[in-house]
Write an enzyme that holds these catalytic residues in place. Structure first.
Site, PDB file in Angstrom:
ATOM      1  N   ARG A   1       0.829  -1.217   0.000  1.00  0.00           N
ATOM      2  CA  ARG A   1       0.000   0.000   0.000  1.00  0.00           C
ATOM      3  C   ARG A   1       0.863   1.266   0.000  1.00  0.00           C
ATOM      4  NH1 ARG A   1      -5.168  -1.906   3.707  1.00  0.00           N
ATOM      5  NH2 ARG A   1      -6.497  -2.422   1.938  1.00  0.00           N
TER       6      ARG A   1
ATOM      7  N   LYS B   1     -13.698  -9.198   8.543  1.00  0.00           N
ATOM      8  CA  LYS B   1     -14.604  -8.037   8.554  1.00  0.00           C
ATOM      9  C   LYS B   1     -15.992  -8.437   8.061  1.00  0.00           C
ATOM     10  CE  LYS B   1     -10.871  -4.716   8.022  1.00  0.00           C
ATOM     11  NZ  LYS B   1     -10.076  -3.924   7.083  1.00  0.00           N
TER      12      LYS B   1
ATOM     13  N   GLY C   1      -5.397  -5.518   2.116  1.00  0.00           N
ATOM     14  CA  GLY C   1      -4.069  -5.408   2.705  1.00  0.00           C
ATOM     15  C   GLY C   1      -3.518  -6.763   3.111  1.00  0.00           C
TER      16      GLY C   1
ATOM     17  N   GLY D   1     -12.248  -4.282   1.154  1.00  0.00           N
ATOM     18  CA  GLY D   1     -13.634  -3.826   1.249  1.00  0.00           C
ATOM     19  C   GLY D   1     -14.017  -2.908   0.095  1.00  0.00           C
TER      20      GLY D   1
HETATM   21  P1  ADP Z   1      -7.997  -7.959   3.821  1.00  0.00           P
HETATM   22  O1  ADP Z   1      -7.041  -7.088   4.584  1.00  0.00           O
HETATM   23  O2  ADP Z   1      -7.310  -8.828   2.832  1.00  0.00           O
HETATM   24  O3  ADP Z   1      -9.120  -7.154   3.233  1.00  0.00           O
HETATM   25  P2  ADP Z   1      -9.440  -8.666   6.233  1.00  0.00           P
HETATM   26  O4  ADP Z   1      -8.850  -7.462   6.875  1.00  0.00           O
HETATM   27  O5  ADP Z   1     -10.907  -8.694   6.006  1.00  0.00           O
HETATM   28  O6  ADP Z   1      -8.677  -8.984   4.872  1.00  0.00           O
HETATM   29  O7  ADP Z   1      -9.106  -9.969   7.100  1.00  0.00           O
HETATM   30  C1  ADP Z   1      -7.792 -10.327   7.433  1.00  0.00           C
HETATM   31  C2  ADP Z   1      -7.708 -10.837   8.821  1.00  0.00           C
HETATM   32  O8  ADP Z   1      -8.541 -11.982   8.997  1.00  0.00           O
HETATM   33  C3  ADP Z   1      -6.316 -11.307   9.182  1.00  0.00           C
HETATM   34  O9  ADP Z   1      -5.843 -10.530  10.270  1.00  0.00           O
HETATM   35  C4  ADP Z   1      -6.497 -12.782   9.583  1.00  0.00           C
HETATM   36  O10 ADP Z   1      -5.731 -13.132  10.691  1.00  0.00           O
HETATM   37  C5  ADP Z   1      -7.954 -12.816   9.953  1.00  0.00           C
HETATM   38  N1  ADP Z   1      -8.522 -14.177   9.928  1.00  0.00           N
HETATM   39  C6  ADP Z   1      -8.845 -14.949   8.881  1.00  0.00           C
HETATM   40  N2  ADP Z   1      -9.337 -16.137   9.272  1.00  0.00           N
HETATM   41  C7  ADP Z   1      -9.347 -16.127  10.624  1.00  0.00           C
HETATM   42  C8  ADP Z   1      -9.749 -17.064  11.624  1.00  0.00           C
HETATM   43  N3  ADP Z   1     -10.233 -18.264  11.316  1.00  0.00           N
HETATM   44  N4  ADP Z   1      -9.626 -16.697  12.917  1.00  0.00           N
HETATM   45  C9  ADP Z   1      -9.123 -15.489  13.242  1.00  0.00           C
HETATM   46  N5  ADP Z   1      -8.714 -14.569  12.354  1.00  0.00           N
HETATM   47  C10 ADP Z   1      -8.831 -14.879  11.058  1.00  0.00           C
HETATM   48  C1  3PG Z   2      -9.907   0.004   6.018  1.00  0.00           C
HETATM   49  O1  3PG Z   2     -10.283   1.181   5.932  1.00  0.00           O
HETATM   50  O2  3PG Z   2     -10.343  -0.812   6.841  1.00  0.00           O
HETATM   51  C2  3PG Z   2      -8.850  -0.466   5.095  1.00  0.00           C
HETATM   52  O3  3PG Z   2      -8.040   0.494   4.594  1.00  0.00           O
HETATM   53  C3  3PG Z   2      -9.382  -1.397   4.117  1.00  0.00           C
HETATM   54  O4  3PG Z   2      -8.854  -2.537   4.539  1.00  0.00           O
HETATM   55  P1  3PG Z   2      -9.290  -3.976   4.015  1.00  0.00           P
HETATM   56  O5  3PG Z   2      -8.374  -4.275   2.896  1.00  0.00           O
HETATM   57  O6  3PG Z   2      -9.014  -4.841   5.212  1.00  0.00           O
HETATM   58  O7  3PG Z   2     -10.727  -3.927   3.623  1.00  0.00           O
HETATM   59 MG    MG Z   3      -7.119  -6.246   6.528  1.00  0.00          MG
END
Ligand code: ADP
Ligand code: 3PG
Ligand code: MG
Length: 393
Positions: free
Chosen positions: A37, A197, A348, A371
């Site tokens: 990022r 999330k 991220g 998101g």
């Molecule tokens: P991204 O950043 O790719 O958008 P999110 O922020 O939605 O993804 O989710 C990432 C987080 O989800 C990571 O911190 C990961 O540890 C957590 N995660 C995924 N599966 C589990 C699980 N089964 N238990 C706890 N945490 C989890």
């Molecule tokens: C946020 O505002 O939560 C992040 O910048 C977006 O993060 P995400 O990749 O976990 O949705």
């Molecule tokens: Mg994340």
């Protein structure tokens, strides 16, 4: 078409307030796991410094409640200094006379990074008085924070309503690439959703039922769905407020004849096991916490991924930051890479995982938005883009 930073003329000496998304993934002790990022924000920052604007950078990191060292942007100012080759200053305030004086003494082409804007509760509340105070620092607002463009916050949405504005180069590229992929998706189209999330991201699944052929759900997201189906989830993370959404999505998918694939086994911990010994199980007992998808699930997911022609993936399939629970995410990352499908991986944490697994070069498009990517697919637009001025023709 939205006005971009390249449409702005006479930037020399102007103070540009640049919103970026430096929400980088951190490990358990607060070290940065992946610079994606930050790297992706560099072209717009460089463009502005080359135009000899005074660049004031605004960003958020994590979800802090008040000040916390872990989420300070200070360590990012040091990284920026190395990457930019221009002067980078840091301010632990985001508005006020002290910051204004700081900006006055900067030379054109210098950069000032403001502290994490989410240390102020007014940011999330989109408090317009707070947005106004920040807007008083500059002449023009540029939003390059694609990763957080789905959130109506003060420094992303509110401020754009108060100042002349434009989008940055990253925002433009992300928007165009994702919109183009969704205009006529290739089939079979497989969507993969994981992460934590759930309340933020669950609604997109309805849209995926409409546009995708198969939906794979893993990570913490899966337990709310398993619970909705009456499958035991032990002490795994679930979101009871999202249970009804999960039920509706499952019903909707089955009425449309679309496949939703959920984990059939798990890598788990026992809640009270102080040693934290992981094990694989098909059924999560009362005292168990699901931390990753199990090997059978990974195989099941990989089979669905193999025949895909287009894949969109957001959210790791387990707590991948912990070496004990990265296998599921890595196996799926390898399957996506080997599929030959047009693949978009966003978020991220998801991008960080794909890079760690060394398959990033086999992914067609790595998006900084998790998101935000999902929201753009769901609605075809993003709130923070809607408030940006159109190009003047
Ligand atoms: P991204 O950043 O790719 O958008 P999110 O922020 O939605 O993804 O989710 C990432 C987080 O989800 C990571 O911190 C990961 O540890 C957590 N995660 C995924 N599966 C589990 C699980 N089964 N238990 C706890 N945490 C989890
Ligand atoms: C946020 O505002 O939560 C992040 O910048 C977006 O993060 P995400 O990749 O976990 O949705
Ligand atoms: Mg994340």
């Amino acid at each position: 078409m939205k006005r971009t930073v390249q449409d702005l003329v006479g930037l020399k000496g102007k103070v540009v307030l640049l919103r970026v998304d430096f929400n980088v993934p951190l490990d358990t002790v607060g070290r940065i796991l992946d610079l994606n990022r930050i790297n992706k924000a560099i072209p717009t920052i460089k463009y502005l410094t080359e135009q000899k604007a005074k660049v004031v950078i605004i960003s958020s990191l994590g979800r802090p409640i008040g000040y916390e060292v872990r989420s300070s942007l200070w360590q990012i100012s040091l990284i920026l200094m190395k990457k930019l080759g221009s002067k980078v200053y840091f301010s632990n305030k985001v508005y006020g006379d002290e910051v204004k004086v700081r900006i006055k003494t900067m030379e054109p082409g210098d950069v000032l990074l403001l502290e994490n804007v989410r240390f102020y509760p007014e940011e999330k509340a989109c408090d317009m008085k707070f947005a106004r105070k920040i807007s008083e620092l500059g002449d023009i607002f540029v939003n390059d924070a694609f990763g957080t463009a789905h959130r109506k916050h003060a420094s992303t949405y509110g401020i754009a309503r108060l100042m002349p504005n434009a989008i940055g180069l990253l925002m433009e590229k992300e928007y165009n690439s994702i919109s183009a992929a969704m205009e006529s998706p290739k089939h079979p189209f497989v969507a993969i959703i994981g992460g934590t999330k759930v309340p933020d991201k669950i609604k997109i699944l309805k849209r995926f039922v409409d546009v995708a052929d198969t939906i794979i759900i893993g990570g913490a997201m899966a337990y709310t769905f398993l619970l909705a189906k009456g499958v035991p989830v032990g002490q795994s993370i679930t979101y009871l407020d999202s249970l009804q959404d999960a039920r509706e999505i499952l019903d909707y998918a089955s009425s449309c004849g679309k496949k939703i694939i959920l984990p059939i086994d798990h890598v788990a911990l026992r809640k009270d096991d102080k040693k934290g010994k992981k094990f694989v199980t098909d059924i999560l007992g009362e005292d168990m916490v699901g931390m990753d998808i199990g090997p059978k699930s990974a195989k099941l997911f990989a089979t669905a991924i193999k025949s895909a022609k287009q894949i969109i993936w957001n959210g790791p399939l387990g707590k991948y930051e912990d070496p004990r629970f990265k296998d599921g995410t890595f196996k799926v990352a390898k399957a996506v890479a080997a599929s030959g499908a047009y693949s978009i991986v966003g978020g991220g944490d998801s991008v960080s995982a794909v890079k760690e697994c060394k398959v990033a070069d086999k992914i067609s498009f790595l998006s900084t938005g998790g998101g935000a990517t999902l929201k753009l697919i769901e609605d075809g637009k993003l709130p923070c883009l809607e408030v940006i001025q159109e190009k003047i023709r």
